[in-house]
Write an enzyme that holds these catalytic residues in place. Sequence first.
Site, PDB file in Angstrom:
ATOM      1  N   GLU A 190      50.376  48.365 -45.492  1.00 52.15           N
ATOM      2  CA  GLU A 190      50.208  47.585 -44.262  1.00 52.15           C
ATOM      3  C   GLU A 190      48.711  47.380 -44.025  1.00 52.15           C
ATOM      4  OE1 GLU A 190      50.870  49.426 -40.372  1.00 52.15           O
ATOM      5  OE2 GLU A 190      51.942  47.623 -39.759  1.00 52.15           O
ATOM      6  N   GLU A 213      58.786  53.338 -33.256  1.00 51.29           N
ATOM      7  CA  GLU A 213      58.617  51.966 -33.747  1.00 51.29           C
ATOM      8  C   GLU A 213      57.307  51.946 -34.519  1.00 51.29           C
ATOM      9  OE1 GLU A 213      59.004  49.362 -30.361  1.00 51.29           O
ATOM     10  OE2 GLU A 213      61.159  49.650 -30.282  1.00 51.29           O
ATOM     11  N   CYS A 231      52.799  44.381 -36.001  1.00 49.08           N
ATOM     12  CA  CYS A 231      53.695  45.172 -36.857  1.00 49.08           C
ATOM     13  C   CYS A 231      54.662  44.269 -37.608  1.00 49.08           C
ATOM     14  CB  CYS A 231      54.461  46.186 -36.018  1.00 49.08           C
ATOM     15  SG  CYS A 231      55.348  45.424 -34.639  1.00 49.08           S
ATOM     16  N   LYS A 239      50.623  56.869 -22.215  1.00 47.85           N
ATOM     17  CA  LYS A 239      49.290  56.997 -22.806  1.00 47.85           C
ATOM     18  C   LYS A 239      49.022  55.756 -23.661  1.00 47.85           C
ATOM     19  CE  LYS A 239      47.290  58.487 -26.524  1.00 47.85           C
ATOM     20  NZ  LYS A 239      46.176  57.529 -26.511  1.00 47.85           N
TER      21      LYS A 239
END
Length: 478
Positions: free
Chosen positions: A379, A250, A284, A174
Site C-alpha cells: 500500500e 478497518e 484506503c 482519538k
Amino acid sequence: MEFFGHIIDGAEVTSLDHATMADIDPFTQEQWAEIALGGKDDADRAVAAARKAFDEGPWPRMGYEKRQKLIHKLADLMEANAEELALADTRDMGKPVTQALHDVARSVWNFRFFADHARLSMNDTYPMDSGHHAYSRLDPAGVVVAISPWNFPLMMATWKVAPALAWGNTVVLKPAEDTPTSATILGRLAIEAGFPPGVLNVVHGYGPDSVGSALTSNPDVDRITFTGESGTGKIISAAAAQNLIPVSLELGGKGANLVFDDADIDNAVHWAIEAIFRNAGQVCLAGSRLYVQRGIYDEFIERYKAAAEKLVIGDPKDAATQFSPALASQEHWTKVQSFLTPEALAGGRLVTGGLGDGWGVQPTIVVDAPAEARVVREEIFGPVVVATPFDTEEEAVALANNTRYGLNAMVFTENLHRAHRVSAKLRAGTVWVNCFFIRDLRAPFGGVGESGVGREGGNFSREFFTEPKAVVMQIDMG
Ligand code: NAD
C-alpha cells in the site's frame, strides 16, 4: 495562534501537564495551530468521564427519540459551521477544500443516518409454543474508544462516533496526531448542541506508548473501533484481546481496478482518475492497481495519462484546485517517494508524474512493473497507480486477488453476466461495477485479509455497538 484542546467531560481542556504540539499545514509547511498533547493521564480521565456518563448519566437511558433529536441538532450545527470544519481538515492534511466540504457533508449524513437508523430499528421476537415468549433487546455496549486516521479526518471519525452515539454509548475519540482540529471543533459543537458531559470526549496525542495505547488497554472500555494501518490494527487487536472486548478494524488496501475491453472507456477513465488521484491517493479504497484488457490497453493508457495531466494542481484552499501539491506530512511524503526508486519500481517506468515540489508527488502512472515489485504489492497511500495489461477474465481475477489486502475492487464492463460473475469471484469487502466510491450507509463496509476484521454500516454497526440480550417471558394464557 489558535489553540485546540481536548474535550473531556463537557469542557475544552488543556493536558494535565499543559503539554502541546505544533500543527503543521503541509501546503505552507508552517505551523497554523497549537494542539493539546495528551498522555496516559489525559486518556484515563477521558475514559473515566465516558464511563461515568454511561453508568450514571442520561445518555444511554434517554431513549432513541431524544438522542435522535440531539444528534440532528449536532448535524445542524455542523452544517452551519461546514466551512470551518472543512478548512480545518484542509489545513491539517492539505486536501483540496472542495473535497473537504464534501467530507463535511458526508459526516453530517453519518450523524443523520445513524440517528434515524437507530430510532427506526426493530428487534426480533420469537413466538414459542410452550406458553413462553422470547424477544431480543439491543442494549448499548458501554464506553467506545474510536481511533481514526488522518486521510479523512472528520469523515472517518464521524463514521465511528455517529453509530456509537446513536445506539446510546459514550465515546472517547482519538483523532490522528497530524489532523486533530476538526475533532475538537466537533466536540465544541456537541457541547453547544446540549450533549450531556462525558458523552463525546476527544483526546489528542500519539498512538504507541501514549494516548492511543492507554485508551486501547484501559479495562473500563467496552468496544474499540479503529481505522488505520494494518500493522497498527494487529497491535490494537492484541490490546483488545487482553480485556476480551470486541474490536472493529478497518485497515489498509491495494484496490484492483479491472477494465475489460467491452467497457465504456470514458466512464472507466473518469473513475480510474478518481480512484487514485482524489485526496492524492491517500485513500484506503484507492484503485492503486489498474488492470486493463490488452486490446484496449494502449489507447486506455494514452487517455488516462491525458486526463491525469489535466488535473488542476494548486493551493488546497482554492476552490478550483482538484489535486493538492502536498501530501499530508513530511513523514508521509518520505514514505510515498520511496516507492518511486528503481528498487521499488523493479523495472517499472513512469508514463507521467514523479516527485513534485515540497512534500508533493504528482499524479503518477507506472507501467511495466513486475507483479512482485514493491510498487505493486504494498500500500503506497499516495497518487501512484500501477497499470498492467491482462488477456482473459480468469487472469484478471487472479491478478486482482493476488494481494494480502481485500478492501475493495472495481470492475468496468458492459457485460451483465461478466459483471456479476467477476464480482462474485473477487476477494474484497466492496466491489464497484462501472463506478467508484458510491456508498449506501446501510451496506456492509470493511475488508478481508489484512484489510480488516468486521463490518460497519447499517445493521453491521448496530451489531458492533450494542449488546443483544434475550428476554424470555412466561405468559399465563388463562
Ligand atoms: P495509523 O495506523 O498510523 O494511525 C491511525 C490511528 O491510530 C492514529 O490516530 C494513530 O495515532 C493511532 N495509533 C497508532 N499506533 C497506535 C497504537 N499502538 N495504539 C493505539 N493507537 C495507535 O494509520 P494512518 O497513517 O493514520 O492512516 C493511514 C492508514 O489507514 C492506511 O493504511 C489506510 O489504508 C488506512 N485506512 C483504512 C480505512 C478503511 O476504512 N479500511 C479508511 C481510511 C484509512
